[in-house]
Scaffold this motif. Structure first.
Motif, PDB file in Angstrom:
ATOM      1  N   VAL A 118       0.801  -1.221   0.000  1.00 31.20           N
ATOM      2  CA  VAL A 118       0.000   0.000   0.000  1.00 31.20           C
ATOM      3  C   VAL A 118       0.831   1.267   0.000  1.00 31.20           C
ATOM      4  CG1 VAL A 118      -1.767  -1.243   1.314  1.00 31.20           C
ATOM      5  CG2 VAL A 118      -0.230   0.341   2.504  1.00 31.20           C
ATOM      6  N   LYS A 119       2.140   1.170   0.092  1.00 35.87           N
ATOM      7  CA  LYS A 119       2.980   2.341   0.337  1.00 35.87           C
ATOM      8  C   LYS A 119       2.890   3.423  -0.738  1.00 35.87           C
ATOM      9  CE  LYS A 119       6.902   0.417   0.931  1.00 35.87           C
ATOM     10  NZ  LYS A 119       8.355   0.211   1.156  1.00 35.87           N
ATOM     11  N   ASP A 120       2.556   3.075  -1.950  1.00 37.36           N
ATOM     12  CA  ASP A 120       2.437   4.063  -3.019  1.00 37.36           C
ATOM     13  C   ASP A 120       1.001   4.506  -3.252  1.00 37.36           C
ATOM     14  OD1 ASP A 120       4.980   2.292  -4.872  1.00 37.36           O
ATOM     15  OD2 ASP A 120       5.211   4.049  -3.578  1.00 37.36           O
ATOM     16  N   ARG A 121       0.081   3.980  -2.456  1.00 28.96           N
ATOM     17  CA  ARG A 121      -1.331   4.256  -2.675  1.00 28.96           C
ATOM     18  C   ARG A 121      -2.033   4.870  -1.465  1.00 28.96           C
ATOM     19  NH1 ARG A 121      -4.401  -0.097  -3.201  1.00 28.96           N
ATOM     20  NH2 ARG A 121      -2.917  -1.514  -2.162  1.00 28.96           N
ATOM     21  N   PHE A 122      -1.569   4.549  -0.261  1.00 28.73           N
ATOM     22  CA  PHE A 122      -2.215   5.010   0.962  1.00 28.73           C
ATOM     23  C   PHE A 122      -1.375   6.077   1.647  1.00 28.73           C
ATOM     24  CE2 PHE A 122      -4.688   0.832   2.060  1.00 28.73           C
ATOM     25  CZ  PHE A 122      -5.235   0.837   0.786  1.00 28.73           C
ATOM     26  N   THR A 123      -2.048   6.986   2.352  1.00 29.09           N
ATOM     27  CA  THR A 123      -1.366   8.018   3.116  1.00 29.09           C
ATOM     28  C   THR A 123      -2.008   8.147   4.490  1.00 29.09           C
ATOM     29  OG1 THR A 123      -0.824   9.276   1.114  1.00 29.09           O
ATOM     30  CG2 THR A 123      -0.658  10.427   3.219  1.00 29.09           C
ATOM     31  N   ILE A 124      -1.197   8.010   5.529  1.00 31.99           N
ATOM     32  CA  ILE A 124      -1.685   8.194   6.886  1.00 31.99           C
ATOM     33  C   ILE A 124      -1.285   9.584   7.371  1.00 31.99           C
ATOM     34  CG2 ILE A 124       0.378   7.172   7.943  1.00 31.99           C
ATOM     35  CD1 ILE A 124      -1.462   6.004  10.122  1.00 31.99           C
ATOM     36  N   SER A 125      -2.182  10.245   8.081  1.00 32.54           N
ATOM     37  CA  SER A 125      -1.909  11.577   8.601  1.00 32.54           C
ATOM     38  C   SER A 125      -2.675  11.775   9.900  1.00 32.54           C
ATOM     39  CB  SER A 125      -2.290  12.653   7.580  1.00 32.54           C
ATOM     40  OG  SER A 125      -3.675  12.611   7.289  1.00 32.54           O
ATOM     41  N   ARG A 126      -2.310  12.805  10.639  1.00 30.17           N
ATOM     42  CA  ARG A 126      -3.022  13.076  11.883  1.00 30.17           C
ATOM     43  C   ARG A 126      -3.256  14.562  12.069  1.00 30.17           C
ATOM     44  NH1 ARG A 126       0.237  10.294  16.377  1.00 30.17           N
ATOM     45  NH2 ARG A 126      -1.385  11.234  17.709  1.00 30.17           N
ATOM     46  N   ASP A 127      -4.360  14.874  12.739  1.00 32.91           N
ATOM     47  CA  ASP A 127      -4.718  16.230  13.100  1.00 32.91           C
ATOM     48  C   ASP A 127      -4.967  16.213  14.599  1.00 32.91           C
ATOM     49  OD1 ASP A 127      -5.798  18.725  13.581  1.00 32.91           O
ATOM     50  OD2 ASP A 127      -7.044  18.736  11.780  1.00 32.91           O
ATOM     51  N   ASN A 128      -3.946  16.554  15.364  1.00 33.60           N
ATOM     52  CA  ASN A 128      -4.045  16.449  16.816  1.00 33.60           C
ATOM     53  C   ASN A 128      -5.063  17.419  17.413  1.00 33.60           C
ATOM     54  OD1 ASN A 128      -2.086  14.408  16.951  1.00 33.60           O
ATOM     55  ND2 ASN A 128      -0.416  15.895  17.051  1.00 33.60           N
ATOM     56  N   ALA A 129      -5.289  18.542  16.753  1.00 33.02           N
ATOM     57  CA  ALA A 129      -6.282  19.496  17.237  1.00 33.02           C
ATOM     58  C   ALA A 129      -7.680  18.889  17.205  1.00 33.02           C
ATOM     59  CB  ALA A 129      -6.238  20.778  16.422  1.00 33.02           C
ATOM     60  N   LYS A 130      -7.889  17.906  16.322  1.00 33.39           N
ATOM     61  CA  LYS A 130      -9.174  17.238  16.194  1.00 33.39           C
ATOM     62  C   LYS A 130      -9.159  15.831  16.765  1.00 33.39           C
ATOM     63  CE  LYS A 130     -10.476  19.730  11.988  1.00 33.39           C
ATOM     64  NZ  LYS A 130     -10.882  19.609  10.558  1.00 33.39           N
ATOM     65  N   ASN A 131      -8.044  15.434  17.379  1.00 31.88           N
ATOM     66  CA  ASN A 131      -7.888  14.073  17.904  1.00 31.88           C
ATOM     67  C   ASN A 131      -8.237  13.037  16.840  1.00 31.88           C
ATOM     68  OD1 ASN A 131      -7.148  15.138  20.364  1.00 31.88           O
ATOM     69  ND2 ASN A 131      -8.902  14.358  21.500  1.00 31.88           N
ATOM     70  N   THR A 132      -7.766  13.274  15.631  1.00 31.16           N
ATOM     71  CA  THR A 132      -8.155  12.440  14.504  1.00 31.16           C
ATOM     72  C   THR A 132      -6.953  11.990  13.686  1.00 31.16           C
ATOM     73  OG1 THR A 132     -10.298  13.557  14.334  1.00 31.16           O
ATOM     74  CG2 THR A 132      -9.572  12.296  12.427  1.00 31.16           C
ATOM     75  N   VAL A 133      -6.997  10.740  13.260  1.00 32.97           N
ATOM     76  CA  VAL A 133      -6.028  10.184  12.325  1.00 32.97           C
ATOM     77  C   VAL A 133      -6.777   9.741  11.079  1.00 32.97           C
ATOM     78  CG1 VAL A 133      -4.442   8.277  11.878  1.00 32.97           C
ATOM     79  CG2 VAL A 133      -4.337   9.508  14.046  1.00 32.97           C
ATOM     80  N   TYR A 134      -6.182   9.976   9.925  1.00 29.86           N
ATOM     81  CA  TYR A 134      -6.801   9.648   8.658  1.00 29.86           C
ATOM     82  C   TYR A 134      -5.989   8.602   7.904  1.00 29.86           C
ATOM     83  CZ  TYR A 134      -9.017  14.167   9.548  1.00 29.86           C
ATOM     84  OH  TYR A 134      -9.699  15.221  10.120  1.00 29.86           O
ATOM     85  N   LEU A 135      -6.678   7.857   7.082  1.00 31.90           N
ATOM     86  CA  LEU A 135      -6.022   6.964   6.137  1.00 31.90           C
ATOM     87  C   LEU A 135      -6.636   7.218   4.772  1.00 31.90           C
ATOM     88  CD1 LEU A 135      -3.937   4.681   5.730  1.00 31.90           C
ATOM     89  CD2 LEU A 135      -5.838   3.060   5.940  1.00 31.90           C
ATOM     90  N   GLN A 136      -5.909   7.924   3.923  1.00 32.66           N
ATOM     91  CA  GLN A 136      -6.361   8.191   2.570  1.00 32.66           C
ATOM     92  C   GLN A 136      -5.934   7.036   1.683  1.00 32.66           C
ATOM     93  OE1 GLN A 136      -5.579  12.134   0.908  1.00 32.66           O
ATOM     94  NE2 GLN A 136      -5.225  11.197  -1.090  1.00 32.66           N
ATOM     95  N   MET A 137      -6.891   6.417   1.022  1.00 32.52           N
ATOM     96  CA  MET A 137      -6.632   5.242   0.210  1.00 32.52           C
ATOM     97  C   MET A 137      -6.983   5.545  -1.239  1.00 32.52           C
ATOM     98  SD  MET A 137      -8.109   2.259   2.756  1.00 32.52           S
ATOM     99  CE  MET A 137      -9.790   2.867   2.630  1.00 32.52           C
ATOM    100  N   ASN A 138      -5.992   5.451  -2.100  1.00 34.25           N
ATOM    101  CA  ASN A 138      -6.178   5.674  -3.524  1.00 34.25           C
ATOM    102  C   ASN A 138      -5.856   4.412  -4.298  1.00 34.25           C
ATOM    103  OD1 ASN A 138      -6.714   8.475  -3.085  1.00 34.25           O
ATOM    104  ND2 ASN A 138      -4.495   8.875  -3.018  1.00 34.25           N
ATOM    105  N   GLY A 139      -6.357   4.338  -5.517  1.00 33.64           N
ATOM    106  CA  GLY A 139      -6.091   3.178  -6.352  1.00 33.64           C
ATOM    107  C   GLY A 139      -6.465   1.871  -5.685  1.00 33.64           C
ATOM    108  N   LEU A 140      -7.633   1.826  -5.088  1.00 31.43           N
ATOM    109  CA  LEU A 140      -8.046   0.650  -4.325  1.00 31.43           C
ATOM    110  C   LEU A 140      -8.193  -0.580  -5.199  1.00 31.43           C
ATOM    111  CD1 LEU A 140     -10.507   2.404  -1.910  1.00 31.43           C
ATOM    112  CD2 LEU A 140      -8.516   1.046  -1.227  1.00 31.43           C
ATOM    113  N   ARG A 141      -7.817  -1.705  -4.633  1.00 35.92           N
ATOM    114  CA  ARG A 141      -7.889  -3.007  -5.302  1.00 35.92           C
ATOM    115  C   ARG A 141      -8.783  -3.947  -4.521  1.00 35.92           C
ATOM    116  NH1 ARG A 141      -1.294  -3.385  -5.228  1.00 35.92           N
ATOM    117  NH2 ARG A 141      -0.869  -1.622  -6.640  1.00 35.92           N
ATOM    118  N   SER A 142      -9.220  -5.006  -5.170  1.00 41.57           N
ATOM    119  CA  SER A 142     -10.078  -5.988  -4.519  1.00 41.57           C
ATOM    120  C   SER A 142      -9.421  -6.559  -3.268  1.00 41.57           C
ATOM    121  CB  SER A 142     -10.434  -7.123  -5.478  1.00 41.57           C
ATOM    122  OG  SER A 142     -11.202  -6.646  -6.563  1.00 41.57           O
TER     123      SER A 142
END
Length: 122
Positions: free
Chosen positions: A69-93
């Motif tokens: 997933v290293k070229d397709r997914f991106t993990i990030s965090r917004d500490n002000a919102k106590n939130t972590v995101y996982l953006q997933m692109n080019g999804l496969r079965s």
């Protein structure tokens, strides 16, 4: 006391994109959200839960991804919102799974969310 709630899962076509969110609550003054390293895991029924991505505590300057997933997914965090995101692109079965977030602190412990289903299908 610490709780993690995932959201954003759903059905998407192959090649599509999806962004997952994990919102934390119940942190204390001594161990705030930004003190925790956060990871995303996924699990297919009958299979072992596997690490998808991780982000370091603080500003999240360090991230890690499994090779598939290293070229397709991106993990990030917004500490002000106590939130972590996982953006997933080019999804496969093969990305179809229940996705879980995990908060980890060396002394404060480890906490898991309830999971959110991601289904990639045409």
């Amino acid at each position: 006391q610490v709780q993690l709630v995932e959201s954003g899962g759903g059905l998407v076509q192959p090649g599509g994109s999806l962004t997952l969110s994990c919102i934390g609550s119940g942190f204390t003054f001594s161990n705030t959200f930004d003190n925790y390293a956060i990871s995303w895991y996924r699990q297919i029924p009958g299979k072992v839960r596997e690490l998808v991505a991780g982000i370091s505590s603080g500003r999240g300057s360090s991230t890690t991804y499994r090779d598939s997933v290293k070229d397709r997914f991106t993990i990030s965090r917004d500490n002000a919102k106590n939130t972590v995101y996982l953006q997933m692109n080019g999804l496969r079965s093969e990305d179809t799974a229940v996705y879980y977030c995990k908060a980890n602190h060396g002394t404060a412990g480890t906490y898991w969310g309830q999971g959110t289903q991601v289904t990639v299908s045409s």
